[in-house]
Structure formats: structure tokens, C-alpha cells
Design an enzyme around this catalytic site. Structure first.
Site, PDB file in Angstrom:
ATOM      1  N   GLY A  12      22.484 -13.534  -2.667  1.00 53.28           N
ATOM      2  CA  GLY A  12      21.106 -13.433  -3.314  1.00 53.28           C
ATOM      3  C   GLY A  12      20.005 -13.727  -2.235  1.00 53.28           C
ATOM      4  O   GLY A  12      18.841 -13.331  -2.219  1.00 53.28           O
ATOM      5  N   ASN A  13      20.520 -14.577  -1.316  1.00 48.07           N
ATOM      6  CA  ASN A  13      19.610 -14.988  -0.212  1.00 48.07           C
ATOM      7  C   ASN A  13      19.031 -13.854   0.800  1.00 48.07           C
ATOM      8  O   ASN A  13      18.219 -14.136   1.547  1.00 48.07           O
ATOM      9  CB  ASN A  13      19.888 -16.029   0.577  1.00 48.07           C
ATOM     10  CG  ASN A  13      21.411 -15.550   1.506  1.00 48.07           C
ATOM     11  OD1 ASN A  13      22.269 -15.217   0.839  1.00 48.07           O
ATOM     12  ND2 ASN A  13      21.379 -15.551   2.561  1.00 48.07           N
ATOM     13  N   LYS A 136      28.687 -20.332 -13.092  1.00 54.18           N
ATOM     14  CA  LYS A 136      27.946 -19.323 -12.230  1.00 54.18           C
ATOM     15  C   LYS A 136      26.422 -19.799 -12.243  1.00 54.18           C
ATOM     16  O   LYS A 136      25.903 -20.005 -13.246  1.00 54.18           O
ATOM     17  CB  LYS A 136      27.939 -18.182 -12.734  1.00 54.18           C
ATOM     18  CG  LYS A 136      26.795 -17.029 -11.999  1.00 54.18           C
ATOM     19  CD  LYS A 136      27.670 -16.729 -10.671  1.00 54.18           C
ATOM     20  CE  LYS A 136      26.690 -16.108  -9.794  1.00 54.18           C
ATOM     21  NZ  LYS A 136      27.006 -15.777  -8.425  1.00 54.18           N
ATOM     22  N   LYS A 220      29.240 -11.581  -7.771  1.00 57.44           N
ATOM     23  CA  LYS A 220      29.071 -10.297  -7.065  1.00 57.44           C
ATOM     24  C   LYS A 220      30.082 -10.247  -5.885  1.00 57.44           C
ATOM     25  O   LYS A 220      30.636  -8.970  -5.619  1.00 57.44           O
ATOM     26  CB  LYS A 220      27.820 -10.372  -6.504  1.00 57.44           C
ATOM     27  CG  LYS A 220      27.395 -11.164  -5.277  1.00 57.44           C
ATOM     28  CD  LYS A 220      27.597 -10.354  -4.072  1.00 57.44           C
ATOM     29  CE  LYS A 220      27.379 -11.566  -2.791  1.00 57.44           C
ATOM     30  NZ  LYS A 220      27.595 -12.769  -2.870  1.00 57.44           N
ATOM     31  N   LYS A 282      34.210 -15.978  -2.486  1.00 60.71           N
ATOM     32  CA  LYS A 282      34.231 -14.964  -1.152  1.00 60.71           C
ATOM     33  C   LYS A 282      35.594 -15.085  -0.413  1.00 60.71           C
ATOM     34  O   LYS A 282      36.185 -13.801  -0.325  1.00 60.71           O
ATOM     35  CB  LYS A 282      33.138 -15.500  -0.035  1.00 60.71           C
ATOM     36  CG  LYS A 282      31.823 -15.513  -0.639  1.00 60.71           C
ATOM     37  CD  LYS A 282      30.826 -16.084   0.359  1.00 60.71           C
ATOM     38  CE  LYS A 282      29.357 -16.503   0.002  1.00 60.71           C
ATOM     39  NZ  LYS A 282      29.002 -15.409  -1.174  1.00 60.71           N
TER      40      LYS A 282
END
Ligand code: ADP
Ligand code: MG
Length: 320
Positions: A12-13, A136, A220, A282
Site C-alpha cells: 500500500g505504501n 487486517k 494481498k 509475506k
């Protein structure tokens, strides 16, 4: 030269860093940086699928809806619709930024046929345990007082964010598969850069062969892994705001992790070195990808994407 298929997941960053105000200019500036990375991957010979987070954006959309309801009695939409909106929003920006870079370099339509965003749905289990225990982070960061006020007013749930402040949390069910997998495959096999599975995809459940959207936001990274594994991608590249994964992250004895066998990654993951909702998914995505036959999963800082791909930065997980 075909280096194979790469799935790139932007955090998102990549659109709005913590220090950005989140203006339209911020979005275009950041998307142009992301597009430069995509361009380099094309030049290296990769076929590219792009995916991205939507935590900050889906939270903002939910907030705009709340304000619209409060001041104008506009009925708010549900979180799955907000997710689809964020796919359109970020997909459009990326799509145009990548298109412009390709034209600038004379690579369209000679090397790449086009750039297209797909609104995609991701199947989840109706009884996923996360519906009972939201994990989340979405939306902006608040201080403790603001968070408590909003929690009281709207019944939202807040948790402290590892990067400081408080953020809203929503259920994040584990993704099973993307419904539009075939469309992504056909497009990418025919020379298109495809932006898909934004925000992990819009979460849907299947009942009597019918799909229904559900309130939640898929991680994601885990969504990107499903897409990469199902399409037999060669590389899963996860780009974020930290240079690599660390053992004892944030402690004086923090140790950067560079080359990991999947066995080592599983061991460290099980020892709890990676926070849930941030680095945890991740690493888990990397583990799942390699266990599903992927050759290389890379987690790296946005600014070191290509170095990490070449083995000079980031955390790299491989079979073994
Ligand atoms: P993104 O939007 O890219 O998905 P996240 O906030 O979800 O970003 O994940 C990146 C964050 O993970 C880093 O900013 C860092 O604070 C956090 N993090 C948690 N555990 C670790 C770890 N063991 N090593 C590195 N970063 C970690
Ligand atoms: Mg994240």
C-alpha cells in the site's frame, strides 16, 4: 528473450507512504516510480502480472462512505464493493503510468501488447476463522483518543499498528483461488501486462454455485501467491517499505535474512519472527509459493526491486 513470468506485489505504501498526505499528486508520483520498476522487468525479459495492496485506500473509501452517510444520508456501500472500487482506482493509475512509460521507451505494442486492469474476485471459506478474529489493518493511522471515539461511534475495531498509532482492523480470510484466473492467463500469454487481484481480490464465498461478496479484506501477499502459484509463475516479487525480513525485528540483535531455503523460512516463521498482518503474510506467501513449485520468492524494499531480483538485496526464499 523470455525470462519467464513474474508476479509483482506492491505494498500500500507504493501509492501513499506514511509521510505522504495522500494527494492526487502523491498517487501519480508514486505510481510513476512503480511503473519504472515494471518497465525494468519488461526490459529484463519478464512477462509481468502486477498486483497491489489496498489497505490505506479501502479504509479511506469506507471513511468517505461513513462521512457521506453522516452528512448527506448517502447509503454506505459494503466493504467488498469498497474493495472493487480500490481495484479500479489503483488499477487505473498504475495502468496509465505503465502505459506512458512503455510508449516513452517505444515498447508498445512491439514488446508489450497493452496494459489492462481486471477487477478480480477471490474465493474464501465462509467459515474462515478470521471472521471471528479480525486481523487486517485498513485505513489511516489514528491516535488512541481518536481511535476510541471512532470505535464507540461506528463499532469499528482498532488495534495498535507495528509502525505506530492505531488502525482499524477487519477480517482477512485466507484466499483459495481467483475466479478470473483464466482471463489473467489468456491476457498475459498474449503479451499484455495485467494488473489483477488488487488488494488480494474482492473476497467472495460460493453457495449453491453462486458467488456473493463478503465483508473483509484479503491480504494481498497471500492473494498474490495464489495467483502466482496457479499460473505457474517463475518469480513472486513482494515489494514493501523495509529492506528485507529480519530475525528479532526491532530489537538490538536484529539480523537481516538474505538467502533462505524454504525449510529455514518455515522454521523462522514458526518461531514467530514475522508479525501477523505485515511481514508474516509475506514470508508465508513466499513459503507457499515455493512449496507449490515456484523457483524464487523475493521480499524487498520498493527501491531495491531489481537488485533483490539479482540477489544483491532483499530476502530470497528458494526450494530446499
Ligand atoms: P505492505 O503495505 O508493503 O504490505 P506491511 O506493513 O504489511 O507493508 O509490511 C511491512 C512491515 O512489516 C515493515 O514496515 C515492518 O515494520 C514490518 N515487520 C514486521 N516484522 C518484520 C520482520 N521480522 N522483518 C522486517 N519487517 C517486519
Ligand atoms: Mg501488508
Amino acid at each position: 528473450m523470455d525470462r519467464g513470468l513474474i508476479v509483482v506485489a506492491f505494498g500500500g505504501n507504493a501509492f501513499q507512504s506514511k509521510t505522504d498526505k495522500g494527494t492526487v499528486d502523491d498517487y501519480w508520483r508514486n505510481a510513476n516510480l512503480a511503473a519504472e520498476i515494471i518497465l525494468k522487468l519488461v526490459e529484463e525479459g519478464y512477462r509481468v502480472i502486477v498486483t497491489h495492496g489496498n489497505g490505506p485506500q479501502v479504509g479511506l473509501i469506507a471513511e468517505w462512505m461513513t462521512l457521506g452517510f453522516k452528512y448527506k444520508s448517502i447509503p454506505p456501500m459494503s466493504l467488498d464493493i469498497a474493495g472493487a472500487m480500490s481495484q479500479g482506482w489503483l488499477g487505473y493509475i498504475l495502468q496509465q503510468a505503465i502505459y506512458n512509460k512503455l510508449v516513452e521507451k517505444n515498447l508498445l505494442p512491439s514488446r508489450v501488447k497493452g496494459v489492462v486492469t481486471l477487477i478480480t474476485q477471490t474465493l474464501v471459506r465462509k467459515d474462515d476463522p478470521d471472521f471471528q478474529n479480525p486481523s487486517k489493518y485498513i485505513g489511516p493511522w489514528y491516535d488512541k483518543n481518536e481511535a476510541e471515539k471512532l470505535a464507540l461511534e461506528y463499532g469499528w475495531i482498532f488495534k495498535p499498528d507495528p509502525r505506530g498509532g492505531f488502525r482499524r482492523v477487519v477480517p482477512s480470510p485466507d484466499p483459495i483461488t481467483q475466479i478470473e484466473l483464466n482471463a489473467v492467463k489468456i491476457l498475459v500469454d498474449n503479451g499484455f501486462i495485467v494488473i489483477a487481484d488488487g488488494g488480494g481480490g474482492v473476497p467472495v464465498i460460493r453457495d449453491n454455485n453462486k458467488l456473493t461478496g463478503i465483508e473483509g479484506v484479503i491480504d494481498k501477499d497471500l492473494g498474490a501467491e495464489r495467483l502466482a502459484s496457479a499460473l505457474g509463475a517463475d518469480v513472486l516479487l513482494i515489494l514493501t517499505d523495509v529492506d528485507c525480513a529480519y530475525l528479532n525485528y526491532g530489537k538490538p540483535d536484529a539480523k537481516p535474512l538474505r538467502e533462505l531455503s524454504v525449510k529455514e523460512a518455515i522454521k523462522y516463521y514458526e518461531e514467530g519472527h514475522f508479525k501477523p498482518g505485515s511481514m508474516g503474510p509475506k514470508i508465508l506467501a513466499g513459503i507457499r509459493f515455493v512449496l507449490s513449485g515456484g523457483k524464487l520468492a523475493v521480499i524487498a524494499h520498493l527501491k531495491q526491486a531489481i537488485e533483490a531480483l539479482h540477489g544483491e538485496a532483499g530476502t530470497r526464499i528458494r526450494p530446499g
